[in-house]
Design an enzyme around this catalytic site. Structure first.
Site, PDB file in Angstrom:
ATOM      1  N   ARG A  20       0.829  -1.215   0.000  1.00 24.42           N
ATOM      2  CA  ARG A  20       0.000   0.000   0.000  1.00 24.42           C
ATOM      3  C   ARG A  20       0.855   1.254   0.000  1.00 24.42           C
ATOM      4  O   ARG A  20       0.608   2.173  -0.792  1.00 24.42           O
ATOM      5  CB  ARG A  20      -0.970   0.003   1.179  1.00 24.42           C
ATOM      6  CG  ARG A  20      -2.052  -1.061   1.073  1.00 24.42           C
ATOM      7  CD  ARG A  20      -2.898  -1.132   2.310  1.00 24.42           C
ATOM      8  NE  ARG A  20      -2.047  -1.449   3.459  1.00 24.42           N
ATOM      9  CZ  ARG A  20      -2.339  -1.191   4.718  1.00 24.42           C
ATOM     10  NH1 ARG A  20      -3.477  -0.609   5.038  1.00 24.42           N
ATOM     11  NH2 ARG A  20      -1.523  -1.529   5.694  1.00 24.42           N
ATOM     12  N   ASN A  38      -6.146  -2.711   2.297  1.00 24.18           N
ATOM     13  CA  ASN A  38      -6.156  -4.167   2.405  1.00 24.18           C
ATOM     14  C   ASN A  38      -7.596  -4.656   2.396  1.00 24.18           C
ATOM     15  O   ASN A  38      -8.490  -3.988   2.904  1.00 24.18           O
ATOM     16  CB  ASN A  38      -5.498  -4.619   3.704  1.00 24.18           C
ATOM     17  CG  ASN A  38      -3.993  -4.496   3.672  1.00 24.18           C
ATOM     18  OD1 ASN A  38      -3.370  -4.499   2.612  1.00 24.18           O
ATOM     19  ND2 ASN A  38      -3.387  -4.404   4.842  1.00 24.18           N
TER      20      ASN A  38
END
Length: 96
Positions: A20, A38
């Site tokens: 990320r 996520n």
């Protein structure tokens, strides 16, 4: 140039490997807006919005990810451009 948005789901070993944050870095370097988060099933979901070539460049990077990742698949689709994004951020996890 045309603004586009894509929603992508990245699967493989992509959580706990700075995926990320690396996506944030890639997106910001291309001037994109959107987010990454996520998903409870182990994937990472990414929304990329901006100039078409820049979005496609980061979309291609998603196939590789950061060094510790092992990307198995990226499934992306075009979505309506969203003007509400003014930055690229990490969003809270999505629980399915």
């Amino acid at each position: 140039m045309a603004k586009i948005c894509i929603s992508a789901f990245v699967s493989g070993h992509v959580q706990g490997v700075w995926f990320r944050q690396s996506t944030v870095d890639q997106a910001l370097s291309q001037g994109l807006t959107g987010w990454a988060r996520n998903v409870s099933d182990g994937r990472v979901q990414v929304m990329l919005c901006g100039e078409s070539n820049a979005v496609r460049q980061v979309e291609a990077w998603l196939q590789l990810g950061p060094a510790l990742a092992n990307v198995v698949d990226v499934v992306s689709e075009a979505v309506e451009p969203d003007e509400s994004f003014d930055d690229f951020v990490i969003r809270p996890d999505l629980m399915l």
